[in-house]
Scaffold this motif. Structure first.
Motif, PDB file in Angstrom:
ATOM      1  N   LEU A  56     -25.471  14.795  19.558  1.00  0.00           N
ATOM      2  CA  LEU A  56     -24.116  14.822  19.023  1.00  0.00           C
ATOM      3  C   LEU A  56     -23.626  13.387  18.857  1.00  0.00           C
ATOM      4  O   LEU A  56     -23.791  12.555  19.760  1.00  0.00           O
ATOM      5  N   GLY A  57     -23.041  13.089  17.685  1.00  0.00           N
ATOM      6  CA  GLY A  57     -22.608  11.717  17.466  1.00  0.00           C
ATOM      7  C   GLY A  57     -21.471  11.610  16.473  1.00  0.00           C
ATOM      8  O   GLY A  57     -21.149  12.558  15.749  1.00  0.00           O
ATOM      9  N   VAL A  58     -20.849  10.423  16.442  1.00  0.00           N
ATOM     10  CA  VAL A  58     -19.764  10.153  15.519  1.00  0.00           C
ATOM     11  C   VAL A  58     -19.847   8.697  15.081  1.00  0.00           C
ATOM     12  O   VAL A  58     -20.213   7.806  15.865  1.00  0.00           O
ATOM     13  N   GLN A  59     -19.560   8.449  13.809  1.00  0.00           N
ATOM     14  CA  GLN A  59     -19.484   7.100  13.247  1.00  0.00           C
ATOM     15  C   GLN A  59     -18.170   6.992  12.491  1.00  0.00           C
ATOM     16  O   GLN A  59     -17.863   7.825  11.640  1.00  0.00           O
ATOM     17  N   TYR A  60     -17.411   5.925  12.782  1.00  0.00           N
ATOM     18  CA  TYR A  60     -16.071   5.799  12.219  1.00  0.00           C
ATOM     19  C   TYR A  60     -15.865   4.373  11.724  1.00  0.00           C
ATOM     20  O   TYR A  60     -15.910   3.424  12.502  1.00  0.00           O
ATOM     21  N   PHE A  61     -15.652   4.234  10.413  1.00  0.00           N
ATOM     22  CA  PHE A  61     -15.311   2.952   9.818  1.00  0.00           C
ATOM     23  C   PHE A  61     -13.794   2.912   9.597  1.00  0.00           C
ATOM     24  O   PHE A  61     -13.248   3.766   8.895  1.00  0.00           O
ATOM     25  N   ILE A  62     -13.133   1.919  10.175  1.00  0.00           N
ATOM     26  CA  ILE A  62     -11.689   1.777  10.052  1.00  0.00           C
ATOM     27  C   ILE A  62     -11.393   0.536   9.224  1.00  0.00           C
ATOM     28  O   ILE A  62     -11.782  -0.578   9.599  1.00  0.00           O
ATOM     29  N   GLY A  63     -10.730   0.710   8.090  1.00  0.00           N
ATOM     30  CA  GLY A  63     -10.426  -0.415   7.219  1.00  0.00           C
ATOM     31  C   GLY A  63      -9.587  -1.465   7.920  1.00  0.00           C
ATOM     32  O   GLY A  63      -8.604  -1.147   8.589  1.00  0.00           O
ATOM     33  N   ASP A  64      -9.983  -2.721   7.767  1.00  0.00           N
ATOM     34  CA  ASP A  64      -9.263  -3.812   8.419  1.00  0.00           C
ATOM     35  C   ASP A  64      -8.374  -4.505   7.387  1.00  0.00           C
ATOM     36  O   ASP A  64      -7.274  -4.048   7.099  1.00  0.00           O
ATOM     37  N   ASP A  65      -8.841  -5.596   6.792  1.00  0.00           N
ATOM     38  CA  ASP A  65      -8.094  -6.233   5.693  1.00  0.00           C
ATOM     39  C   ASP A  65      -8.518  -5.495   4.432  1.00  0.00           C
ATOM     40  O   ASP A  65      -9.337  -5.971   3.654  1.00  0.00           O
ATOM     41  N   ASN A  66      -7.919  -4.335   4.191  1.00  0.00           N
ATOM     42  CA  ASN A  66      -8.559  -3.344   3.331  1.00  0.00           C
ATOM     43  C   ASN A  66      -7.992  -3.216   1.933  1.00  0.00           C
ATOM     44  O   ASN A  66      -8.342  -2.294   1.222  1.00  0.00           O
ATOM     45  N   SER A  67      -7.104  -4.096   1.496  1.00  0.00           N
ATOM     46  CA  SER A  67      -6.619  -4.046   0.121  1.00  0.00           C
ATOM     47  C   SER A  67      -7.128  -5.261  -0.639  1.00  0.00           C
ATOM     48  O   SER A  67      -7.139  -6.372  -0.105  1.00  0.00           O
ATOM     49  N   THR A  68      -7.536  -5.037  -1.875  1.00  0.00           N
ATOM     50  CA  THR A  68      -7.987  -6.149  -2.713  1.00  0.00           C
ATOM     51  C   THR A  68      -7.135  -6.220  -3.969  1.00  0.00           C
ATOM     52  O   THR A  68      -6.576  -5.225  -4.425  1.00  0.00           O
ATOM     53  N   SER A  69      -7.055  -7.421  -4.524  1.00  0.00           N
ATOM     54  CA  SER A  69      -6.307  -7.627  -5.760  1.00  0.00           C
ATOM     55  C   SER A  69      -6.879  -8.852  -6.465  1.00  0.00           C
ATOM     56  O   SER A  69      -7.661  -9.604  -5.884  1.00  0.00           O
ATOM     57  N   TYR A  70      -6.509  -9.022  -7.718  1.00  0.00           N
ATOM     58  CA  TYR A  70      -6.931 -10.204  -8.451  1.00  0.00           C
ATOM     59  C   TYR A  70      -5.757 -10.750  -9.263  1.00  0.00           C
ATOM     60  O   TYR A  70      -4.813 -10.032  -9.575  1.00  0.00           O
ATOM     61  N   THR A  71      -5.854 -12.025  -9.573  1.00  0.00           N
ATOM     62  CA  THR A  71      -4.795 -12.710 -10.332  1.00  0.00           C
ATOM     63  C   THR A  71      -5.381 -13.252 -11.624  1.00  0.00           C
ATOM     64  O   THR A  71      -6.386 -13.966 -11.613  1.00  0.00           O
ATOM     65  N   THR A  72      -4.772 -12.898 -12.734  1.00  0.00           N
ATOM     66  CA  THR A  72      -5.251 -13.349 -14.033  1.00  0.00           C
ATOM     67  C   THR A  72      -4.807 -14.785 -14.287  1.00  0.00           C
ATOM     68  O   THR A  72      -4.004 -15.354 -13.546  1.00  0.00           O
ATOM     69  N   SER A  73      -5.335 -15.362 -15.367  1.00  0.00           N
ATOM     70  CA  SER A  73      -4.969 -16.733 -15.723  1.00  0.00           C
ATOM     71  C   SER A  73      -3.488 -16.844 -16.074  1.00  0.00           C
ATOM     72  O   SER A  73      -2.905 -17.922 -16.000  1.00  0.00           O
ATOM     73  N   ALA A  74      -2.872 -15.717 -16.440  1.00  0.00           N
ATOM     74  CA  ALA A  74      -1.440 -15.713 -16.755  1.00  0.00           C
ATOM     75  C   ALA A  74      -0.572 -15.636 -15.499  1.00  0.00           C
ATOM     76  O   ALA A  74       0.651 -15.667 -15.577  1.00  0.00           O
ATOM     77  N   GLY A  75      -1.220 -15.484 -14.320  1.00  0.00           N
ATOM     78  CA  GLY A  75      -0.470 -15.443 -13.077  1.00  0.00           C
ATOM     79  C   GLY A  75      -0.063 -14.058 -12.639  1.00  0.00           C
ATOM     80  O   GLY A  75       0.703 -13.910 -11.687  1.00  0.00           O
ATOM     81  N   THR A  76      -0.576 -13.019 -13.293  1.00  0.00           N
ATOM     82  CA  THR A  76      -0.244 -11.643 -12.920  1.00  0.00           C
ATOM     83  C   THR A  76      -1.218 -11.145 -11.851  1.00  0.00           C
ATOM     84  O   THR A  76      -2.431 -11.184 -12.033  1.00  0.00           O
ATOM     85  N   THR A  77      -0.684 -10.681 -10.720  1.00  0.00           N
ATOM     86  CA  THR A  77      -1.500 -10.154  -9.630  1.00  0.00           C
ATOM     87  C   THR A  77      -1.549  -8.636  -9.711  1.00  0.00           C
ATOM     88  O   THR A  77      -0.506  -7.974  -9.781  1.00  0.00           O
ATOM     89  N   THR A  78      -2.763  -8.087  -9.726  1.00  0.00           N
ATOM     90  CA  THR A  78      -2.956  -6.643  -9.865  1.00  0.00           C
ATOM     91  C   THR A  78      -3.775  -6.110  -8.695  1.00  0.00           C
ATOM     92  O   THR A  78      -4.830  -6.650  -8.385  1.00  0.00           O
ATOM     93  N   PRO A  79      -3.316  -5.043  -8.002  1.00  0.00           N
ATOM     94  CA  PRO A  79      -4.131  -4.434  -6.951  1.00  0.00           C
ATOM     95  C   PRO A  79      -5.408  -3.824  -7.547  1.00  0.00           C
ATOM     96  O   PRO A  79      -5.454  -3.490  -8.740  1.00  0.00           O
ATOM     97  N   VAL A  80      -6.411  -3.671  -6.735  1.00  0.00           N
ATOM     98  CA  VAL A  80      -7.677  -3.099  -7.198  1.00  0.00           C
ATOM     99  C   VAL A  80      -8.042  -1.859  -6.393  1.00  0.00           C
ATOM    100  O   VAL A  80      -8.184  -0.777  -6.936  1.00  0.00           O
ATOM    101  N   TYR A  81      -8.144  -2.027  -5.085  1.00  0.00           N
ATOM    102  CA  TYR A  81      -8.740  -0.972  -4.266  1.00  0.00           C
ATOM    103  C   TYR A  81      -8.148  -1.011  -2.873  1.00  0.00           C
ATOM    104  O   TYR A  81      -7.794  -2.078  -2.358  1.00  0.00           O
ATOM    105  N   ASP A  82      -8.043   0.150  -2.243  1.00  0.00           N
ATOM    106  CA  ASP A  82      -7.553   0.248  -0.873  1.00  0.00           C
ATOM    107  C   ASP A  82      -8.460   1.194  -0.094  1.00  0.00           C
ATOM    108  O   ASP A  82      -8.596   2.368  -0.451  1.00  0.00           O
ATOM    109  N   PHE A  83      -9.111   0.681   0.940  1.00  0.00           N
ATOM    110  CA  PHE A  83      -9.997   1.475   1.784  1.00  0.00           C
ATOM    111  C   PHE A  83      -9.354   1.679   3.144  1.00  0.00           C
ATOM    112  O   PHE A  83      -8.973   0.717   3.810  1.00  0.00           O
ATOM    113  N   GLU A  84      -9.226   2.934   3.559  1.00  0.00           N
ATOM    114  CA  GLU A  84      -8.599   3.228   4.844  1.00  0.00           C
ATOM    115  C   GLU A  84      -9.623   3.593   5.912  1.00  0.00           C
ATOM    116  O   GLU A  84      -9.674   2.964   6.959  1.00  0.00           O
ATOM    117  N   ASP A  85     -10.422   4.616   5.677  1.00  0.00           N
ATOM    118  CA  ASP A  85     -11.401   4.965   6.708  1.00  0.00           C
ATOM    119  C   ASP A  85     -12.520   5.844   6.150  1.00  0.00           C
ATOM    120  O   ASP A  85     -12.397   6.432   5.072  1.00  0.00           O
TER     121      ASP A  85
END
Length: 283
Positions: A56-85
């Motif tokens: 019997l076993g369990v494996q659990y991944f818990i998102g730490d710094d889990n949000s990503t985003s990028y900034t275009t050359s125009a200065g606009t920041t857009t979220p990309v992905y959010d991982f929780e668990d």
């Protein structure tokens, strides 16, 4: 951490792996990043009698710094992905009919929570998978019973989006998202069935031979816009090992993967083969 208990052994570990690497897909953007998570693992291996054992076993991944985003050359920041668990629990049964025949079964249940950013609606879209499962069962027969060979009979079933963690990827390997770049990722977009027959023949102290035949079926893959099909493949291999002494062995093996016509035509799969020579030294 490993500890002996009354019926067997309990083990656990804590790690903090990188779970995915992201890119914006935009050459003028900055902020491409990697996600990390805390990984918690626990397993108990119990032997109730000489015949019956249970894992019997369990494996659990818990998102730490889990949000990503990028900034275009125009200065606009857009979220990309959010991982929780990513949560996986598994249980296995071991049954020894006698000293030569053993039956094994293993079942996995999995739940994941993750989101991607929809730029057109400016909202997060849930791409998590609930109640995803996988299981395997196999029968082992030793050569002492069959005389000419040992035998291994195995069947596996993995549901769509089931996550198999690899070195550089955990959660996003399972989701077809154009922002994601992964390396060594096991991507399972559809249900997968696997069967395998294998055996090993020990002729004397010097020579051992082996064989394996496996079948893979990826179910309901989209062949065209109008219909879907099953991608199938057969893998077979054989080889021989020469034991120079108790510490040195040299082996020569051949394996070949043969895809069906739909996988070749619509999935771009190609037949392939490998010849491998290996020397193993045990100290």
């Amino acid at each position: 951490w490993i500890k002996s208990i009354g019926l067997g052994t309990a083990s656990a570990y804590v790690a903090r792996p990188k779970v995915a690497k992201f890119t914006s897909g935009n050459t003028t953007a900055t902020g491409d990043s990697s996600l990390s998570a805390w990984e918690l693992f626990f397993m108990a291996e119990m032997q109730f009698t000489e015949q019956i054992g249970f894992d019997l076993g369990v494996q659990y991944f818990i998102g730490d710094d889990n949000s990503t985003s990028y900034t275009t050359s125009a200065g606009t920041t857009t979220p990309v992905y959010d991982f929780e668990d990513l949560f996986t629990v598994f249980a296995g049964l071991r049954f020894n009919f006698n000293e030569n025949i053993a039956l094994r079964g293993l079942y996995y249940y999995q739940d994941a929570t993750a989101s991607t950013w929809n730029t057109s609606t400016s909202r997060w879209n849930d791409i998590g998978n609930d109640s995803t499962a996988a299981y395997r069962v196999h029968l082992e027969v030793k050569q002492d019973l069959l005389k000419f060979s040992s035998l291994w009979l195995e069947y596996n079933h993995l549901e769509q989006n089931f996550v198999i963690p690899t070195t550089n990827c955990v959660i996003v390997c399972m989701f077809d998202h154009h922002y994601v770049i992964t390396i060594n990722a096991f991507f399972l977009p559809y249900d997968l069935d696997i069967w395998r027959v294998a055996g090993q023949q020990k002729w004397n102290d010097k020579w051992t031979t082996f064989f394996t035949v496996s079948g893979f079926t990826l179910k309901d893959a989209p062949a065209t816009v109008l219909y879907s099909t099953d991608y199938k493949a057969t893998l077979w291999g054989l080889g021989a090992i020469y034991h120079l002494n108790s510490n040195v062995g040299m082996g020569l093996g051949f394996a070949m993967m043969d895809w069906n016509s739909d996988a070749e035509r619509f999935g771009g799969k190609l037949d392939e083969s490998i010849i491998r020579f290996r020397t193993q030294i045990t100290f």
